[in-house]
Write a protein that holds these residues in place. Structure first.
Motif, PDB file in Angstrom:
ATOM      1  N   PHE A 218       3.730   2.498   2.653  1.00 39.51           N
ATOM      2  CA  PHE A 218       2.499   2.735   1.894  1.00 39.51           C
ATOM      3  C   PHE A 218       2.249   1.607   0.898  1.00 39.51           C
ATOM      4  N   LEU A 219       3.320   1.102   0.288  1.00 45.48           N
ATOM      5  CA  LEU A 219       3.183  -0.013  -0.652  1.00 45.48           C
ATOM      6  C   LEU A 219       2.610  -1.235   0.059  1.00 45.48           C
ATOM      7  N   LYS A 220       3.144  -1.525   1.229  1.00 44.00           N
ATOM      8  CA  LYS A 220       2.659  -2.664   2.018  1.00 44.00           C
ATOM      9  C   LYS A 220       1.188  -2.487   2.382  1.00 44.00           C
ATOM     10  N   GLY A 221       0.821  -1.288   2.815  1.00 46.22           N
ATOM     11  CA  GLY A 221      -0.571  -1.015   3.174  1.00 46.22           C
ATOM     12  C   GLY A 221      -1.504  -1.116   1.981  1.00 46.22           C
ATOM     13  N   PHE A 222      -1.052  -0.593   0.838  1.00 40.88           N
ATOM     14  CA  PHE A 222      -1.866  -0.647  -0.380  1.00 40.88           C
ATOM     15  C   PHE A 222      -2.102  -2.076  -0.832  1.00 40.88           C
ATOM     16  N   LEU A 223      -1.054  -2.899  -0.867  1.00 42.99           N
ATOM     17  CA  LEU A 223      -1.182  -4.278  -1.325  1.00 42.99           C
ATOM     18  C   LEU A 223      -2.065  -5.096  -0.383  1.00 42.99           C
ATOM     19  N   ALA A 224      -1.956  -4.822   0.926  1.00 41.57           N
ATOM     20  CA  ALA A 224      -2.816  -5.516   1.895  1.00 41.57           C
ATOM     21  C   ALA A 224      -4.277  -5.130   1.679  1.00 41.57           C
ATOM     22  N   ASP A 225      -4.538  -3.832   1.488  1.00 41.63           N
ATOM     23  CA  ASP A 225      -5.912  -3.374   1.270  1.00 41.63           C
ATOM     24  C   ASP A 225      -6.455  -3.853  -0.068  1.00 41.63           C
ATOM     25  N   LEU A 226      -5.565  -4.071  -1.037  1.00 39.13           N
ATOM     26  CA  LEU A 226      -5.979  -4.594  -2.338  1.00 39.13           C
ATOM     27  C   LEU A 226      -6.591  -5.989  -2.174  1.00 39.13           C
TER      28      LEU A 226
END
Length: 306
Positions: A218-226
């Protein structure tokens, strides 16, 4: 020791619920027609599930549906007959709560040991983050002022925003004689959205839930979407006709990953360029529809069974 054990019991439960909601958000984020500046808000849901132990009860949420098969809720506060706040208990390994008495003694032994391992690793990760933070500050301390809050440094390879209260845009020294307009707009967009703050909050939450592999996903997905969301907001500012120029500046910049800084070269470049070139401005009707969608998803995934 007993308090630590009980704390870990509820954190483990929170992590299970976060994993369920986060997987749903991950699936939603795969729908390309939904702008990244919309999906980035949805990542709040699993992180809230990992950070806040209780939630408002509702008969129409996902947890109410799941509770028909498994899990139960423990009411912690009920101000009125129709309003109640509860904690989700997916493990259902105890007979009583506050304090917890386990169904079998072996479970108590498991959670006693697991809670000690959990806190040791969490503290180790937090210490590593603190050391990394000060190492990052040291790396840019001798940067040279260019103008406004923009600085040049010989020690970095990719433009990035450092800091939260008084953020600085740090550029590689080699950028001194090139056009940095679009790069600066990108970094200022990160600043206006407090992206570094959200980045740190997410890191701290994941350091508590380190044992859950989904939390790292989820952290990886959040940072990418950021980053993708920031790109979309930049295009909304500069106009679709400059999207190719923006994509070109992204291709020409060196890529770099930073833990505490929002980097111009972060996330996968090909994904970002594809997203930039396919950018579509939201109509008022689309904006209203997406706001309604976000509200509905928040309600369904953040409420507990009731």
């Amino acid at each position: 020791m007993l308090m630590l054990q009980e704390m870990f019991y509820w954190i483990f439960n929170m992590s299970i619920t976060a994993a369920i909601t986060g997987v749903i958000i991950k699936l939603i984020s795969l729908i390309k027609k939904i702008p990244r500046r919309v999906t980035v808000f949805l990542w709040i849901i699993p992180f809230l599930r990992m950070a806040v132990p209780f939630g408002l009860n509702s008969p129409y949420g996902l947890m109410s549906l799941i509770s028909k098969l498994t899990t139960k809720t423990i009411v912690v506060y009920q101000p009125t007959e129709n309003i109640a706040f509860s904690m989700t208990n997916s493990l259902m390994a105890a007979n009583t709560y506050f304090p917890i008495t386990y169904k079998v003694n072996m479970l108590e032994d498991i959670f006693r040991v697991a809670s000690v391992v959990w806190i040791i690793v969490s503290m180790a990760i937090l210490l590593m983050l603190i050391v990394t933070y000060f190492a990052t500050i040291y790396e840019i301390k001798d940067s040279i002022h260019l103008k406004d809050n923009i600085y040049l440094s010989e020690k970095i390879t990719s433009p990035a925003v450092y800091g939260i209260i008084k953020p600085k845009i740090i550029l590689p020294a080699s950028y001194k004689d090139i056009d940095i307009e679009l790069i600066v707009i990108h970094e200022k967009t990160h600043i206006s959205s407090f992206d570094n703050l959200w980045r740190i909050i997410a890191l701290l939450i994941v350091s508590v839930h380190w044992f859950n592999p989904f939390s790292w996903l989820f952290l990886k997905g959040f940072l990418a979407d950021l980053e993708l969301s920031c790109d979309e907001r930049v295009i909304a500012k500069i106009g679709k006709d400059r999207a190719k120029d923006y994509a070109s500046s992204l291709l020409e910049s060196k890529q770099g990953e930073t833990v505490f800084a929002s980097s111009f070269g972060g996330a996968k470049i090909l994904t970002r360029i594809e997203n930039i070139l396919s950018f579509k401005k939201l109509s008022r009707l689309s904006l209203i529809a997406f706001i309604a969608l976000i509200g509905a998803i928040f309600y369904v995934l953040l409420t507990n069974a009731g």
